[in-house]
Design a protein around this motif. Structure first.
Motif, PDB file in Angstrom:
ATOM      1  N   LEU A  19       0.889  -1.082  -0.446  1.00 28.23           N
ATOM      2  CA  LEU A  19      -0.220   0.138   0.093  1.00 28.23           C
ATOM      3  C   LEU A  19       1.017   1.466  -0.182  1.00 28.23           C
ATOM      4  CD1 LEU A  19      -2.830  -0.942   2.543  1.00 28.23           C
ATOM      5  CD2 LEU A  19      -2.982  -1.305  -0.317  1.00 28.23           C
ATOM      6  N   ARG A  22       2.749   2.003  -3.833  1.00 29.91           N
ATOM      7  CA  ARG A  22       0.583   2.044  -3.890  1.00 29.91           C
ATOM      8  C   ARG A  22       0.032   3.546  -3.912  1.00 29.91           C
ATOM      9  NH1 ARG A  22      -2.090   4.797  -6.858  1.00 29.91           N
ATOM     10  NH2 ARG A  22      -4.341   4.322  -7.337  1.00 29.91           N
ATOM     11  N   GLN A  23       0.707   4.132  -2.628  1.00 33.71           N
ATOM     12  CA  GLN A  23      -0.089   5.911  -2.734  1.00 33.71           C
ATOM     13  C   GLN A  23       1.105   6.571  -2.960  1.00 33.71           C
ATOM     14  OE1 GLN A  23       0.439   6.089   1.837  1.00 33.71           O
ATOM     15  NE2 GLN A  23      -0.843   8.454   1.432  1.00 33.71           N
ATOM     16  N   ARG A  25       2.517   6.323  -5.794  1.00 38.35           N
ATOM     17  CA  ARG A  25       1.932   6.677  -7.245  1.00 38.35           C
ATOM     18  C   ARG A  25       1.494   7.313  -7.648  1.00 38.35           C
ATOM     19  NH1 ARG A  25      -1.816   3.688 -10.508  1.00 38.35           N
ATOM     20  NH2 ARG A  25      -2.679   1.950  -8.992  1.00 38.35           N
ATOM     21  N   PRO A  30      -0.255   3.165 -14.115  1.00 35.51           N
ATOM     22  CA  PRO A  30       0.847   2.346 -13.734  1.00 35.51           C
ATOM     23  C   PRO A  30       1.999   2.453 -14.511  1.00 35.51           C
ATOM     24  CG  PRO A  30      -1.230   0.618 -13.428  1.00 35.51           C
ATOM     25  CD  PRO A  30      -1.680   2.475 -13.578  1.00 35.51           C
ATOM     26  N   GLY A  56       2.212  -3.317 -11.313  1.00 37.70           N
ATOM     27  CA  GLY A  56       1.348  -4.257 -10.565  1.00 37.70           C
ATOM     28  C   GLY A  56       1.751  -5.149  -9.906  1.00 37.70           C
ATOM     29  N   GLU A  59       2.686  -3.287  -6.673  1.00 35.69           N
ATOM     30  CA  GLU A  59       1.922  -2.779  -5.382  1.00 35.69           C
ATOM     31  C   GLU A  59       1.080  -3.882  -5.762  1.00 35.69           C
ATOM     32  OE1 GLU A  59       1.123   1.122  -7.988  1.00 35.69           O
ATOM     33  OE2 GLU A  59      -0.159  -0.844  -7.866  1.00 35.69           O
TER      34      GLU A  59
END
Length: 489
Positions: A19, A22-23, A25, A30, A56, A59
């Motif tokens: 996570l 992901r944050q 990004r 992607p 991907g 993440e």
């Protein structure tokens, strides 16, 4: 290459999503974030082949710790942070991968260590010659290396073993090797012969898919795709060759994405299509971008995202309009019609279908893309059948599906199976169980030659619809045969 004999020690627990990464990004896609990673790598003299699929996987938690090249790039992008701040596990916790008691028990050819001097873009140095003796199976994207080392490591490993020609020769897993003499010559730069090999790879995959379906091809096509991007990394002195390589790599990504799509791996397909789209936009290749959007629209429809299907098809039409191919515009209108049908918008669907038929009637042109060889009157009828089926007009859907199966060139065995499966399902749902069973039997005959999850899923649905009609003529025989041992091509 034979499969690895190294015992995989994948963790028993499912991967935990990253996570934190992901944050970081943020609102970038992607593919956009992958492009930023590649730019950051160039700033510090690294070379990584980061793509949307790699982002991907990070993440999703599939890559618990990046290789050394990616580590340097990520720490450069986010100064002051550590790997754990980025959501990765400490290298010490994954380096042994849970199966090795200590480093000195690991076979020498199975170890990877960072450079201490003379760093290269790969960010690692194998103890033994890296290709072809490297212990992992390069054709298996889910092999042992996916725990903590990104496939870029393996891609660059075989690049160091003999230049760009090695990468081109690795198109061989599905019979796509270069000329044997060329494969023995070390080449520092990619030339026209490698570009031709890549283009031939795309044609061969499409040919095999037309005849046999996607299920048996998808994993085998992963290695040629990695080889294609390795060719891009190797570089070329001619812009025309570079353009061919980028176009070929993008088309190959779409072809592999279609294999994933047709075999039910929707997430993998979406990633491959996104990579092709990113390649098209980086190089300004409108034809490739239209193709990527075309397939994205089809995938969105099948994945239950009809509004996205409409938007992607409309975007493809805007891009393709100046290309001068009425047949391409016709297919894209059918993609839009499929989205409207999924939204239960009959008026929107009918308008798009009318446009598709009018454009198709203009006939073929020199500007028609090579990949559209499948698109003839049979495919037009088949896609229209799918629209009417989605709208619940079973009689009209069956009529078009029957035409599609009769019109299809015998070469396209997979499509004949698909159209006949569509016909069987429409007949079953339209209240004609005996005719549906007969059509279903014809599909079962073809499954000796075709492996397609899409076809098998449709046939399974038909069987469920026919269960209450077991006493109708031919239905019991079809159900018994359908429930028998699975076939493999």
């Amino acid at each position: 290459m034979a499969s690895s004999t190294v015992t995989s020690s994948q963790p028993s627990r499912p991967p935990r999503p990253n996570l934190a990464f992901r944050q970081l990004r943020g609102r970038r896609s992607p593919a956009e974030f992958a492009a930023a990673v590649r730019r950051a790598a160039r700033e510090i003299g690294e070379r990584v082949s980061c793509d949307a699929r790699y982002i991907g996987r990070v993440e999703a938690g599939e890559i618990r710790c990046p290789n050394y090249a990616y580590e340097r790039v990520f720490l450069h992008m986010f100064p002051g942070r550590t790997l754990t701040d980025l959501g990765f596990a400490p290298r010490s916790s994954v380096r042994g991968r849970g199966a090795r008691a200590a480093a000195d028990t690991t076979p020498a050819h199975d170890r990877i260590r960072p450079h201490t001097t003379g760093e290269t873009g790969a960010g690692f140095e194998p103890y033994d010659p890296p290709y072809p003796q490297y212990p992992y199976d390069l054709s298996d994207p889910y092999g042992p290396h996916t725990d903590y080392e990104e496939s870029d490591v393996l891609r660059r490993a075989f690049m160091t073993g003999g230049g760009a020609t090695v990468a081109a020769a690795s198109l061989a897993p599905i019979g796509l090797a270069l000329d044997a003499r060329a494969a023995q010559r070390p080449v520092r730069r990619v030339g026209a012969s490698e570009a031709s090999a890549l283009e031939d790879a795309v044609r061969r995959i499409r040919l095999l898919d037309d005849r046999h379906g996607a299920d048996g091809l998808y994993r085998r096509a992963a290695a040629p795709l990695r080889a294609a991007y390795a060719l891009l990394d190797a570089g070329t002195t001619r812009q025309a060759t570079a353009d061919r390589l980028h176009s070929g790599a993008g088309e190959l990504a779409i072809s592999v994405g279609w294999l994933a799509h047709d075999s039910g791996r929707f997430d993998d397909a979406r990633s491959h299509y996104a990579e092709a789209l990113a390649t098209a936009r980086m190089t300004g290749d409108d034809a490739l971008e239209a193709h990527a959007f075309c397939n994205t629209a089809f995938l969105a429809r099948d994945a239950g995202r009809p509004r996205e299907a409409v938007r992607a098809a409309q975007a493809a039409q805007r891009i393709a309009r100046p290309l001068g191919s009425s047949r391409l515009m016709s297919l894209l209108a059918l993609r839009e019609a499929g989205g409207w049908a999924g939204l239960a918008d009959r008026a929107g669907c009918e308008q798009a279908l009318t446009r598709a038929q009018a454009l198709f009637a203009r006939g073929p042109a020199d500007a028609d893309p090579e990949w559209m060889s499948f698109y003839g009157e049979a495919e037009l009828e088949g896609l229209e059948a799918q629209c009417w089926s989605a709208l619940g007009d079973w009689q009209r859907a069956a009529r078009h599906a029957g035409r599609a199966a009769r019109l299809q060139d015998p070469h396209f065995t997979r499509n004949i199976a698909l159209y006949t499966a569509e016909l069987a399902d429409d007949l079953a749902r339209g209240g004609h169980p005996d005719e549906a069973a007969a059509a279903g039997m014809r599909v079962l005959d073809l499954l000796d030659q075709v492996q397609s999850s899409r076809v098998q899923t449709m046939l399974a649905g038909t069987a469920r619809v026919l269960l209450p009609h077991r006493r109708a003529a031919g239905v019991s025989e079809f159900l018994d045969r359908h429930a028998g041992p699975a076939r493999t091509a």
